[in-house]
Design a protein around this motif. Structure first.
Motif, mmCIF file in Angstrom:
data_model
loop_
_atom_site.group_PDB
_atom_site.id
_atom_site.type_symbol
_atom_site.label_atom_id
_atom_site.label_comp_id
_atom_site.label_asym_id
_atom_site.label_seq_id
_atom_site.Cartn_x
_atom_site.Cartn_y
_atom_site.Cartn_z
ATOM 1 N N THR A 1 0.788 -1.226 0.000
ATOM 2 C CA THR A 1 0.000 0.000 0.000
ATOM 3 C C THR A 1 0.823 1.280 0.000
ATOM 4 O OG1 THR A 1 -0.074 -0.016 2.414
ATOM 5 C CG2 THR A 1 -1.868 -1.111 1.266
ATOM 6 N N LEU A 2 2.020 1.261 0.594
ATOM 7 C CA LEU A 2 2.752 2.495 0.852
ATOM 8 C C LEU A 2 3.715 2.792 -0.273
ATOM 9 C CD1 LEU A 2 3.002 4.696 3.027
ATOM 10 C CD2 LEU A 2 4.837 3.356 4.058
ATOM 11 N N ARG B 1 2.165 0.928 -5.898
ATOM 12 C CA ARG B 1 2.102 -0.357 -5.195
ATOM 13 C C ARG B 1 0.785 -1.044 -5.559
ATOM 14 N NH1 ARG B 1 6.646 -1.757 -4.849
ATOM 15 N NH2 ARG B 1 6.818 -0.156 -6.432
ATOM 16 N N SER C 1 -2.008 0.665 -3.734
ATOM 17 C CA SER C 1 -1.976 2.115 -3.589
ATOM 18 C C SER C 1 -3.078 2.740 -4.428
ATOM 19 C CB SER C 1 -0.610 2.676 -4.010
ATOM 20 O OG SER C 1 -0.430 2.520 -5.410
ATOM 21 N N SER C 2 -3.293 4.040 -4.232
ATOM 22 C CA SER C 2 -4.359 4.705 -4.987
ATOM 23 C C SER C 2 -4.035 4.813 -6.468
ATOM 24 C CB SER C 2 -4.590 6.106 -4.401
ATOM 25 O OG SER C 2 -5.067 6.016 -3.082
ATOM 26 N N HIS D 1 -9.183 4.088 -2.995
ATOM 27 C CA HIS D 1 -8.601 3.914 -1.663
ATOM 28 C C HIS D 1 -8.974 2.513 -1.180
ATOM 29 C CE1 HIS D 1 -6.838 5.715 2.011
ATOM 30 N NE2 HIS D 1 -7.573 4.781 2.612
ATOM 31 N N SER E 1 -4.422 2.005 1.533
ATOM 32 C CA SER E 1 -3.713 2.731 0.480
ATOM 33 C C SER E 1 -2.970 3.939 1.020
ATOM 34 C CB SER E 1 -4.696 3.194 -0.601
ATOM 35 O OG SER E 1 -5.231 2.096 -1.299
ATOM 36 N N ASN E 2 -1.667 3.993 0.717
ATOM 37 C CA ASN E 2 -0.798 5.140 0.995
ATOM 38 C C ASN E 2 -0.490 5.321 2.481
ATOM 39 O OD1 ASN E 2 -1.115 5.732 -1.832
ATOM 40 N ND2 ASN E 2 -3.072 6.692 -1.296
ATOM 41 N N HIS F 1 9.363 0.199 -0.938
ATOM 42 C CA HIS F 1 9.171 1.299 -1.878
ATOM 43 C C HIS F 1 10.249 2.357 -1.767
ATOM 44 C CE1 HIS F 1 7.620 2.853 1.895
ATOM 45 N NE2 HIS F 1 7.733 4.057 1.402
#
Length: 269
Positions: free
Chosen positions: A4-5, A9, A12-13, A28, A60-61, A184
């Motif tokens: 997610t980060l 990814r 991720s958004s 999201h 997400s994120n 990441h």
């Protein structure tokens, strides 16, 4: 890598461009995944959490967050007036946590009535990691947030020439560096400490913790405060970075094969 980060990814958004599939659903994304081991937390010397049913929320994120069933919370939780709203999860309630004669204010939160698409959060509680005195993954104390099982670290030897400069002056050159790839994050190049003149290094009182690499200590480098960090006792799997320094800070530059590389200093405390 993290799910997610970071950009591109899998959850991720921003979806990766180099795939042959589409993900249908909200930009999201939430993913509730079992944590595979016993987790415990302590405050004032008394247990707050003891659970083999913990879950990890991948969002997400955002960094992964650990949730435990309310029944696995051993400390007293006192409701407070504090609340927050998440458009993806709902309205969060907060609790003071009391154990061992101490109270951590608004240290726990949960979603008593989560949004329908996150209904599985009902009955679970999360805690601010640093509000507790200690956390244990099985019988090993951990000093930071839980490990994301989808984050991987690789350490490789490299003979590419690595040069470190401070305010334009070269302070280290080596062909014996290590390159560390972590999720990441940009690659970090670790230089053998013996390849950096000792007179340029000054011990700092700063430390930080990484659940994947261990406790980091810092050094002032050629007048740059906390310009280098190292891991005296690195975690299993990254033992190669022992006695090696990574660099970042105003006035410091790392070049590999003559090209500048992006650095990244871990959070300090």
């Amino acid at each position: 890598m993290s799910l997610t980060l970071g950009p591109n990814r899998p959850l991720s958004s921003t979806a990766p461009a180099t795939v042959n599939y589409e993900l249908h659903g909200p930009a999201h994304r939430l993913f509730f995944d079992p944590f595979p081991r016993r987790i415990r937390a302590f405050l004032g010397g008394e247990p707050v959490v003891d659970s083999v049913r913990a879950m990890l929320l991948h969002e997400s994120n955002l960094m992964v967050v650990l949730y435990v069933p309310r029944e696995d919370v051993l400390a007293r939780l006192t409701p407070t007036e504090h609340s927050t709203h998440c458009p993806f999860k709902g309205d969060a309630s907060y609790w003071d946590v009391t154990a061992g004669g101490r109270t951590a204010a608004n240290a726990a939160w949960g979603y008593p009535d989560p949004r329908p698409e996150a209904a599985w959060l009902e009955g679970y509680v999360a805690f601010y990691w640093d509000a507790m005195d200690a956390w244990f993954d099985e019988d090993e104390e951990t000093g930071g947030h839980p490990r994301d099982p989808y984050t991987r670290i690789d350490v490789r030897r490299t003979s590419r020439p690595v040069t470190v400069s401070a305010h334009g002056e070269v302070i280290a050159q080596t062909r014996r560096a290590l390159v560390l790839s972590e999720g990441h994050l940009p690659n970090r190049f670790y230089v053998p400490r013996e390849d950096v003149p000792a007179e340029l290094l000054e011990v700092s009182a700063t430390h930080s913790y990484c659940p994947y690499k261990g406790q980091a200590s810092y050094l002032h480098v050629a007048g740059v405060p906390d310009g280098a960090w190292y891991y005296p006792q690195p975690c299993d799997g990254v033992g190669l970075i022992r006695d090696h320094l990574a660099f970042d800070g105003d006035g410091l530059e790392v070049r590999v094969s003559g090209e500048p590389v992006e650095t990244g200093m871990p959070p300090r405390s």
